[in-house]
Design an enzyme around this catalytic site. Structure first.
Site, PDB file in Angstrom:
ATOM      1  N   GLY A 126       0.775  -1.234   0.000  1.00 11.07           N
ATOM      2  CA  GLY A 126       0.000   0.000   0.000  1.00 11.07           C
ATOM      3  C   GLY A 126       0.805   1.283   0.000  1.00 11.07           C
ATOM      4  N   SER A 127       1.948   1.289  -0.682  1.00 12.01           N
ATOM      5  CA  SER A 127       2.710   2.554  -0.695  1.00 12.01           C
ATOM      6  C   SER A 127       2.001   3.616  -1.539  1.00 12.01           C
ATOM      7  CB  SER A 127       4.150   2.327  -1.178  1.00 12.01           C
ATOM      8  OG  SER A 127       4.201   2.047  -2.547  1.00 12.01           O
ATOM      9  N   ASN A 128       1.348   3.212  -2.610  1.00 19.17           N
ATOM     10  CA  ASN A 128       0.559   4.202  -3.377  1.00 19.17           C
ATOM     11  C   ASN A 128      -0.631   4.689  -2.569  1.00 19.17           C
ATOM     12  OD1 ASN A 128       1.480   4.797  -6.253  1.00 19.17           O
ATOM     13  ND2 ASN A 128       1.784   2.580  -6.109  1.00 19.17           N
ATOM     14  N   ARG A 157     -16.135 -15.383  -8.041  1.00 17.18           N
ATOM     15  CA  ARG A 157     -15.675 -14.013  -8.286  1.00 17.18           C
ATOM     16  C   ARG A 157     -16.848 -13.035  -8.146  1.00 17.18           C
ATOM     17  NH1 ARG A 157     -11.036 -12.410 -10.484  1.00 17.18           N
ATOM     18  NH2 ARG A 157     -10.538 -14.536 -11.097  1.00 17.18           N
ATOM     19  N   MET A 180      -4.563  -6.587  -6.879  1.00 13.44           N
ATOM     20  CA  MET A 180      -4.120  -7.589  -7.847  1.00 13.44           C
ATOM     21  C   MET A 180      -5.180  -8.666  -8.065  1.00 13.44           C
ATOM     22  SD  MET A 180      -1.364  -6.095  -8.527  1.00 13.44           S
ATOM     23  CE  MET A 180      -0.285  -7.130  -9.489  1.00 13.44           C
ATOM     24  N   HIS A 217      -0.850   1.737 -13.007  1.00 15.27           N
ATOM     25  CA  HIS A 217      -0.190   0.566 -13.596  1.00 15.27           C
ATOM     26  C   HIS A 217       1.279   0.912 -13.832  1.00 15.27           C
ATOM     27  CE1 HIS A 217       0.167  -3.144 -15.891  1.00 15.27           C
ATOM     28  NE2 HIS A 217       0.852  -2.456 -16.802  1.00 15.27           N
ATOM     29  N   ASP A 244      -5.999  -3.321 -18.166  1.00 16.74           N
ATOM     30  CA  ASP A 244      -4.990  -2.272 -18.386  1.00 16.74           C
ATOM     31  C   ASP A 244      -5.197  -1.539 -19.712  1.00 16.74           C
ATOM     32  OD1 ASP A 244      -3.841  -3.105 -15.984  1.00 16.74           O
ATOM     33  OD2 ASP A 244      -2.514  -4.526 -16.986  1.00 16.74           O
ATOM     34  N   GLU A 249       5.304   7.016  -9.268  1.00 13.77           N
ATOM     35  CA  GLU A 249       3.916   6.617  -8.962  1.00 13.77           C
ATOM     36  C   GLU A 249       3.376   7.446  -7.804  1.00 13.77           C
ATOM     37  OE1 GLU A 249       2.870   2.422  -8.801  1.00 13.77           O
ATOM     38  OE2 GLU A 249       4.740   1.887  -9.785  1.00 13.77           O
TER      39      GLU A 249
HETATM   40  C1  GAR Z   1       2.613  -0.592  -7.758  1.00 13.99           C
HETATM   41  O1  GAR Z   1       3.845  -0.550  -8.436  1.00 13.99           O
HETATM   42  C2  GAR Z   1       1.462  -0.546  -8.723  1.00 13.99           C
HETATM   43  O2  GAR Z   1       1.710   0.246  -9.849  1.00 13.99           O
HETATM   44  C3  GAR Z   1       1.358  -1.988  -9.119  1.00 13.99           C
HETATM   45  O3  GAR Z   1       1.572  -2.708  -7.938  1.00 13.99           O
HETATM   46  C4  GAR Z   1       2.426  -1.944  -7.080  1.00 13.99           C
HETATM   47  C5  GAR Z   1       1.726  -1.801  -5.752  1.00 13.99           C
HETATM   48  O4  GAR Z   1       2.585  -1.220  -4.814  1.00 13.99           O
HETATM   49  N1  GAR Z   1       0.084  -2.300  -9.689  1.00 13.99           N
HETATM   50  C6  GAR Z   1      -0.111  -3.221 -10.596  1.00 13.99           C
HETATM   51  O5  GAR Z   1       0.771  -3.929 -11.035  1.00 13.99           O
HETATM   52  C7  GAR Z   1      -1.540  -3.334 -11.076  1.00 13.99           C
HETATM   53  N2  GAR Z   1      -1.630  -4.176 -12.208  1.00 13.99           N
HETATM   54  P1  GAR Z   1       1.996  -0.572  -3.514  1.00 13.99           P
HETATM   55  O6  GAR Z   1       1.124  -1.624  -2.825  1.00 13.99           O
HETATM   56  O7  GAR Z   1       3.206  -0.238  -2.696  1.00 13.99           O
HETATM   57  O8  GAR Z   1       1.214   0.630  -3.898  1.00 13.99           O
END
Ligand code: GAR
Length: 220
Positions: free
Chosen positions: A17-19, A70, A95, A114, A150, A179
């Site tokens: 969850g850094s984003n 799902r 994901m 992405h 995507d 990001e």
């Molecule tokens: C990020 O790099 C994001 O762009 C990617 O997963 C990572 C999550 O990091 N997303 C995908 O690949 C989506 N298809 P985070 O949990 O630290 O935010």
């Protein structure tokens, strides 16, 4: 003075969850046009859930393995989002692929980040894909979510150089920095109404073009 209502945002995560943290941090600013009112994960052990709770954001863990299908998982998630009066969903390292019905229900109200310059390198292992292709530029994209993976209308992109000696981890780290800048900026554009969907394109107001042009791929 005009006081406009902040839009209510849910962030969906599957991991660290850094984003998500970058969005939460940006939204603490008084003049940020969105508020983060919910963080939900399909993985109860996602590290980001604790970070969100520590920031005072309500969290939900819906273990996808506990649902028979799902569609059942998506239905439960949809109910949580509706109950929280969510205006916009931000996928941040979520994901799990949605059913067509869920994407339909949130069409025009769900964005994703992405780790590639779409339409290049869809799916997973994007940094490995970029290295294998030999591109000199790589990056990240914020886009609206459509049923095709995507593939939705692009809101904003940031690029980084691919440097000699880069491996996937080095590239991922360089892109992650971007990001964390790009996603809060893109959300602000949408939440303020300065970026909006027009068919299969995102269009921008002139004001935003002058203020933030360097960050954006402007495609009116
Ligand atoms: C990020 O790099 C994001 O762009 C990617 O997963 C990572 C999550 O990091 N997303 C995908 O690949 C989506 N298809 P985070 O949990 O630290 O935010």
């Amino acid at each position: 003075m005009t006081i406009s209502k902040k839009i209510r945002v849910a962030i969906l995560i599957s991991g660290r969850g850094s984003n998500m943290a970058s969005l939460i941090a940006a939204a603490t600013a008084a003049d940020y046009p969105a508020e983060i009112v919910l963080v939900a994960s399909n993985r109860p052990d996602a590290g980001g859930l604790a970070a969100a709770a520590a920031a005072g954001i309500p969290t939900r863990a819906l273990d996808h393995k506990a649902y028979p299908s799902r569609a059942a998982f998506d239905g439960a998630l949809h109910a949580e989002l509706v109950a929280a009066n969510i205006d916009l969903v931000c996928l941040a390292g979520f994901m799990r692929i949605f059913s067509a019905g869920f994407v339909e229900a949130w069409a025009g109200r769900m964005i994703n980040i992405h780790p590639s310059l779409l339409p290049l390198f869809k799916g997973v292992h994007t940094h490995e894909q970029a290295l294998a292709a030999g591109v000199r530029l790589h990056g990240c994209t914020v886009h609206y979510v459509v049923p095709e993976l995507d593939a939705g209308p692009i809101v904003a992109q940031a690029a980084v150089p691919v440097l000699p000696g880069d491996d996937a981890d080095a590239l991922a780290a360089r892109i992650l920095v971007e990001e964390h800048r790009l996603y809060p900026a893109a959300l602000a554009l949408i939440a303020s109404g300065h970026a909006r969907l027009d068919g299969d394109r995102v269009v921008f107001s002139d004001t935003v073009r002058r203020a933030d042009g360097a960050l954006l791929s402007l495609r009116e």
